[in-house]
Design a protein around this motif. Structure first.
Motif, PDB file in Angstrom:
ATOM      1  N   THR A 455      19.608  17.340  66.144  1.00  0.00           N
ATOM      2  CA  THR A 455      20.152  16.450  65.125  1.00  0.00           C
ATOM      3  C   THR A 455      19.748  15.003  65.391  1.00  0.00           C
ATOM      4  O   THR A 455      19.392  14.260  64.461  1.00  0.00           O
ATOM      5  CB  THR A 455      21.683  16.568  65.092  1.00  0.00           C
ATOM      6  N   ALA A 456      19.797  14.590  66.663  1.00  0.00           N
ATOM      7  CA  ALA A 456      19.413  13.220  67.009  1.00  0.00           C
ATOM      8  C   ALA A 456      17.949  12.952  66.677  1.00  0.00           C
ATOM      9  O   ALA A 456      17.588  11.824  66.306  1.00  0.00           O
ATOM     10  CB  ALA A 456      19.671  12.970  68.498  1.00  0.00           C
ATOM     11  N   ALA A 457      17.082  13.971  66.786  1.00  0.00           N
ATOM     12  CA  ALA A 457      15.658  13.786  66.492  1.00  0.00           C
ATOM     13  C   ALA A 457      15.385  13.805  64.998  1.00  0.00           C
ATOM     14  O   ALA A 457      14.522  13.058  64.510  1.00  0.00           O
ATOM     15  CB  ALA A 457      14.836  14.871  67.191  1.00  0.00           C
ATOM     16  N   ILE A 458      16.105  14.640  64.245  1.00  0.00           N
ATOM     17  CA  ILE A 458      15.842  14.771  62.806  1.00  0.00           C
ATOM     18  C   ILE A 458      16.393  13.586  62.021  1.00  0.00           C
ATOM     19  O   ILE A 458      15.796  13.155  61.022  1.00  0.00           O
ATOM     20  CB  ILE A 458      16.443  16.094  62.288  1.00  0.00           C
ATOM     21  N   THR A 459      17.515  13.015  62.466  1.00  0.00           N
ATOM     22  CA  THR A 459      18.171  11.943  61.707  1.00  0.00           C
ATOM     23  C   THR A 459      17.247  10.769  61.393  1.00  0.00           C
ATOM     24  O   THR A 459      17.139  10.354  60.227  1.00  0.00           O
ATOM     25  CB  THR A 459      19.429  11.464  62.456  1.00  0.00           C
ATOM     26  N   PRO A 460      16.541  10.170  62.372  1.00  0.00           N
ATOM     27  CA  PRO A 460      15.666   9.039  62.013  1.00  0.00           C
ATOM     28  C   PRO A 460      14.508   9.440  61.101  1.00  0.00           C
ATOM     29  O   PRO A 460      14.058   8.633  60.280  1.00  0.00           O
ATOM     30  CB  PRO A 460      15.168   8.520  63.372  1.00  0.00           C
ATOM     31  N   VAL A 461      14.024  10.689  61.209  1.00  0.00           N
ATOM     32  CA  VAL A 461      12.950  11.141  60.327  1.00  0.00           C
ATOM     33  C   VAL A 461      13.438  11.183  58.887  1.00  0.00           C
ATOM     34  O   VAL A 461      12.768  10.689  57.957  1.00  0.00           O
ATOM     35  CB  VAL A 461      12.436  12.527  60.770  1.00  0.00           C
ATOM     36  N   ILE A 462      14.631  11.765  58.675  1.00  0.00           N
ATOM     37  CA  ILE A 462      15.169  11.852  57.315  1.00  0.00           C
ATOM     38  C   ILE A 462      15.430  10.462  56.746  1.00  0.00           C
ATOM     39  O   ILE A 462      15.149  10.185  55.570  1.00  0.00           O
ATOM     40  CB  ILE A 462      16.459  12.698  57.317  1.00  0.00           C
ATOM     41  N   LEU A 463      15.959   9.551  57.560  1.00  0.00           N
ATOM     42  CA  LEU A 463      16.239   8.207  57.067  1.00  0.00           C
ATOM     43  C   LEU A 463      14.954   7.461  56.712  1.00  0.00           C
ATOM     44  O   LEU A 463      14.910   6.719  55.718  1.00  0.00           O
ATOM     45  CB  LEU A 463      17.040   7.430  58.113  1.00  0.00           C
ATOM     46  N   LEU A 464      13.917   7.619  57.508  1.00  0.00           N
ATOM     47  CA  LEU A 464      12.656   6.949  57.208  1.00  0.00           C
ATOM     48  C   LEU A 464      12.067   7.483  55.904  1.00  0.00           C
ATOM     49  O   LEU A 464      11.590   6.705  55.058  1.00  0.00           O
ATOM     50  CB  LEU A 464      11.670   7.148  58.363  1.00  0.00           C
ATOM     51  N   LEU A 465      12.109   8.801  55.709  1.00  0.00           N
ATOM     52  CA  LEU A 465      11.596   9.373  54.466  1.00  0.00           C
ATOM     53  C   LEU A 465      12.458   8.953  53.269  1.00  0.00           C
ATOM     54  O   LEU A 465      11.939   8.682  52.186  1.00  0.00           O
ATOM     55  CB  LEU A 465      11.547  10.901  54.578  1.00  0.00           C
ATOM     56  N   SER A 466      13.776   8.908  53.472  1.00  0.00           N
ATOM     57  CA  SER A 466      14.660   8.469  52.387  1.00  0.00           C
ATOM     58  C   SER A 466      14.369   7.031  52.004  1.00  0.00           C
ATOM     59  O   SER A 466      14.401   6.666  50.812  1.00  0.00           O
ATOM     60  CB  SER A 466      16.126   8.612  52.819  1.00  0.00           C
ATOM     61  N   ASP A 467      14.087   6.185  52.995  1.00  0.00           N
ATOM     62  CA  ASP A 467      13.798   4.787  52.710  1.00  0.00           C
ATOM     63  C   ASP A 467      12.514   4.651  51.892  1.00  0.00           C
ATOM     64  O   ASP A 467      12.400   3.775  51.035  1.00  0.00           O
ATOM     65  CB  ASP A 467      13.681   4.003  54.017  1.00  0.00           C
ATOM     66  N   LEU A 468      11.546   5.516  52.168  1.00  0.00           N
ATOM     67  CA  LEU A 468      10.308   5.460  51.384  1.00  0.00           C
ATOM     68  C   LEU A 468      10.533   5.870  49.934  1.00  0.00           C
ATOM     69  O   LEU A 468       9.765   5.493  49.047  1.00  0.00           O
ATOM     70  CB  LEU A 468       9.250   6.367  52.023  1.00  0.00           C
ATOM     71  N   LEU A 469      11.613   6.655  49.703  1.00  0.00           N
ATOM     72  CA  LEU A 469      11.902   7.109  48.341  1.00  0.00           C
ATOM     73  C   LEU A 469      12.804   6.136  47.580  1.00  0.00           C
ATOM     74  O   LEU A 469      12.712   6.041  46.356  1.00  0.00           O
ATOM     75  CB  LEU A 469      12.558   8.492  48.379  1.00  0.00           C
ATOM     76  N   ASN A 470      13.725   5.420  48.301  1.00  0.00           N
ATOM     77  CA  ASN A 470      14.667   4.556  47.566  1.00  0.00           C
ATOM     78  C   ASN A 470      14.686   3.114  48.052  1.00  0.00           C
ATOM     79  O   ASN A 470      15.407   2.294  47.488  1.00  0.00           O
ATOM     80  CB  ASN A 470      16.087   5.143  47.624  1.00  0.00           C
ATOM     81  N   HIS A 471      13.945   2.790  49.135  1.00  0.00           N
ATOM     82  CA  HIS A 471      13.723   1.402  49.570  1.00  0.00           C
ATOM     83  C   HIS A 471      15.022   0.654  49.857  1.00  0.00           C
ATOM     84  O   HIS A 471      15.182  -0.498  49.467  1.00  0.00           O
ATOM     85  CB  HIS A 471      12.917   0.632  48.506  1.00  0.00           C
ATOM     86  N   GLN A 472      15.956   1.297  50.577  1.00  0.00           N
ATOM     87  CA  GLN A 472      17.195   0.615  50.943  1.00  0.00           C
ATOM     88  C   GLN A 472      17.185   0.101  52.375  1.00  0.00           C
ATOM     89  O   GLN A 472      18.079  -0.635  52.765  1.00  0.00           O
ATOM     90  CB  GLN A 472      18.395   1.550  50.743  1.00  0.00           C
ATOM     91  N   GLY A 473      16.222   0.522  53.177  1.00  0.00           N
ATOM     92  CA  GLY A 473      16.066  -0.008  54.526  1.00  0.00           C
ATOM     93  C   GLY A 473      17.279   0.204  55.403  1.00  0.00           C
ATOM     94  O   GLY A 473      17.898   1.276  55.425  1.00  0.00           O
ATOM     95  N   PHE A 474      17.685  -0.864  56.109  1.00  0.00           N
ATOM     96  CA  PHE A 474      18.764  -0.782  57.088  1.00  0.00           C
ATOM     97  C   PHE A 474      20.098  -0.403  56.448  1.00  0.00           C
ATOM     98  O   PHE A 474      20.992   0.106  57.122  1.00  0.00           O
ATOM     99  CB  PHE A 474      18.897  -2.125  57.813  1.00  0.00           C
TER     100      PHE A 474
END
Length: 666
Positions: A455-474
């Motif tokens: 879970t700790a490894a997948i979480t940043p991957v999902i957030l980075l991909l989500s940011d590329l889709l909706n551009h909300q960043g931090f």
């Protein structure tokens, strides 16, 4: 070895120390890191992003990488043909899921109803097997994502891009097929020989070493049969290499049966015996076959156990080094799978008529319905993450729901710390490609260590991909944590606490079934109604071997259930720890039965039918008491039943020990 030695140790913790079930889940596994999968994951997740940036379509690249993430999580098989099923079939279900979700996006309560129905179907098909379980998971996950995240239009673009990512992982995983061919199958067969060598080396020594290594033999043998027979079912009689590997597996069975005899004699075997088995393993893996029989260099046998092992070992060496065996004289009844049509019919029947299937489907549907209803009534940022968390946590076939909920919360918190650094410090654009290369490599490496680490490894991957889709960043960090905690709470309450069967462990029923199977195995091992008909004797031997392998498979599942229950809080965890010695005792009963059968085969006087029936009756009484949770004190064997003379003497001792362990739990 006493069965008490196998009881999981639970020392009294300090008042401020975390509970033992949590520490058990946070302890990293000793499993090796799959370096090939690490490289595949890094490439599979980073390359689509690079292509997306090159084409000035980063959103498309992010969707392909999201599909690749699903493929990376499903890429767990060894054999190449099994990788096709493990990756391609779930991707098909995932494409259907995201299409359904995209079609109901923004439709309020219609989306709630559709996702609830999808959750019911997902939960029910998850009971069929591993591939079906992952397929059900992706069906629901992608439906939730499609219903909660704006996808490119028209509706079919998202399914195509997500499927392309999964197929890219499949392509990467199959690159070695032309050059490595059946290397995974050969490696599995060789690993079975090496596991047997380790068990023979520990046979006759004190301590728990032999039992642990015998369990490793069972796992290795089952894994090797699964790989070889899954392939042979399609190319029956047409592949000499597969026929040879099946023959090499079959001839290891007599050595596996002789191992308990060697252990019961109480002194180690000559070191030449395990060394010869390891030499056979090397010959199998290096394909040094068809070159004539190996000079084993074995010493003269000093007793019945060594004679049994030497005979089996020489026969195995002759098969390993023989020319190609005749495909129509290699018996694959020891594990041959049923026809595809039969398996499909049984799968449909099991799904529609199984109480467990309906219960899990209803639990999952209830939790997803609650999650979607909540986010429809209350404004929650990135609301689809609530249902995603429920889906990941509420997978009983993946482990304890309770511990997964807690460990997911812990893993998410750790992953968010890493994600905060990535989203806060790394500028969006081409820098995302090397970052994804590193983050993608961490997923298989961390997944091998445990669920919280995964879970700790997948979480940043999902957030980075989500940011590329909706551009909300931090700004994604806080809602991710909030939504994950809400999802964990829903899974704990509606998917765990409201269903007593989930926290009042039912391991006693499965253990009782294993004891009943052991009773039937005792009766089958000493049948006296076969006469001298060679074909009947051969069929009886095959049936006996199948029964023993089935018991060991079932006991392996029971062990998994116990390990899962040990991560639960009291009372389930403490109850499982108390019952653990009886699991070991049942395994020792099966070993003692096999050893007695081998001694009879090598000249010992067969037991009287009434002796066999008396022991089987004691085992059935024990099964009944375990199934009733020991509502009454077990009836101990009468003194005359504990007579240690005869070939069944050691078996009687193991049955008496098992009854004594059961008495202690009252």
């Amino acid at each position: 070895m006493s069965t008490e030695q196998a009881r999981p140790e639970r020392s009294t913790p300090h008042a401020l120390a975390p509970p033992s079930w949590l520490l058990e889940g946070l302890r990293p596994s000793s499993a090796p890191i799959p370096w090939a999968a690490v490289v595949r994951a890094a490439v599979a997740l980073a390359v689509p992003l690079a292509v997306g940036f090159a084409l000035d379509e980063p959103e498309y690249g992010a969707l392909v990488s999201m599909g690749a993430l699903s493929g990376v999580m499903a890429d767990t098989a060894d054999a190449y043909r099994m990788r096709v099923y493990n990756i391609a079939v779930p991707q098909l279900f995932g494409a259907v899921g995201v299409a359904l979700g995209t079609l109901v996006y923004g439709h309020g309560w219609l989306a709630v109803a559709v996702l609830t129905l999808v959750a019911l179907v997902s939960g029910m098909i998850s009971s069929i097997g591993q591939v079906a379980s992952v397929s059900g998971l992706l069906l629901l996950l992608n439906a939730v994502v499609g219903a909660g995240l704006a996808m490119p239009r028209p509706w079919w673009i998202a399914p195509v891009l997500l499927s392309a990512g999964g197929l890219f992982v499949l392509l990467l995983s199959l690159l070695g097929w032309p050059v490595r061919g059946r290397a995974p199958e050969r490696a599995a067969v060789a690993a079975t020989y090496r596991a047997l060598a380790d068990a023979l080396e520990a046979a006759g020594t004190p301590g728990p070493g032999y039992e642990e290594r015998r369990q490793a033999v069972t796992q290795a043998l089952n894994h090797a049969y699964d790989l070889v027979l899954a392939r042979r079912a399609r190319v029956h009689g047409r592949s000499p290499s597969l026929v040879r590997m099946l023959a090499q597996l079959n001839v290891i069975i007599p050595m596996v049966e002789a191992a308990p005899v060697a252990h019961q004699r109480g002194r180690p075997l000559p070191p030449e015996i395990p060394a010869a088995v390891r030499e056979l393993a090397d010959a199998v893996e290096e394909e040094r076959t068809g070159t004539g029989e190996l000079d084993l260099g074995l010493p003269a046998p000093s007793g019945p156990s060594e004679r049994a092992i030497e005979s089996a070992l020489r026969h195995a060496a002759a098969i390993v080094h023989a020319p190609d065996p005749d495909p129509y004289h290699v018996d694959d009844r020891l594990g041959r799978p049923a026809a595809l049509r039969t398996r499909a019919r049984h799968a449909v029947r099991d799904v529609m008529l199984s109480g467990d299937s309906w219960r899990y489907g209803l639990r999952l549907a209830l939790c997803i319905g609650l999650a979607q209803s909540l986010v429809s009534l209350v404004e929650v940022e990135r609301s689809y993450w609530v249902a995603l968390t429920v889906t990941f946590v509420l997978k009983p076939d993946f482990g304890s729901v309770f511990s997964r909920a807690v460990l997911r919360a812990v893993g998410t918190a750790v992953g968010l710390v890493l994600a905060a650094g990535v989203l806060g410090e790394v500028p969006r654009g081409w820098w995302d490609v090397p970052v994804m290369l590193v983050l993608g490599a961490l997923i298989p490496a961390f997944s091998a260590k445990g669920y919280a680490f995964q879970t700790a490894a997948i979480t940043p991957v999902i957030l980075l991909l989500s940011d590329l889709l909706n551009h909300q960043g931090f700004d994604l960090i806080r809602p991710r944590l909030t939504d994950s905690l809400i999802g964990c709470a829903i899974a704990l309450v509606a998917g765990y606490l409201l269903w007593p069967e989930s926290w009042r462990t039912r391991i006693g029923d499965r253990l009782a079934d294993a004891v009943d199977d052991a009773a039937r195995y005792v009766e089958r091992s000493f049948r006296t109604d076969l006469g001298d008909d060679p074909e009947a004797l051969r069929a009886a031997r095959v049936a006996r071997i199948q029964a023993r392998r089935r018991i060991y498979r079932d006991l392996s599942s029971v062990r998994s259930e116990f390990q899962r229950a040990l991560t639960e809080p009291p009372p389930a965890g403490t109850r499982a720890a108390a019952w653990w010695p009886l699991v070991v005792a049942v395994e020792r009963i099966v070993d003692a039965t096999t050893a007695a059968r081998v001694r009879v085969n090598h000249g010992a006087e067969p037991p009287r039918p009434e002796e066999v029936e008396r022991i089987a009756a004691h085992l059935r009484e024990l099964a009944s008491e375990v199934r009733d949770d020991l509502a009454a004190l077990p009836v101990r064997p009468r003194p005359e039943d504990s007579d240690e003379e005869g070939v069944l003497g050691p078996l009687r001792q193991e049955v008496v020990a098992a009854r004594a362990i059961a008495s202690d739990q009252v």
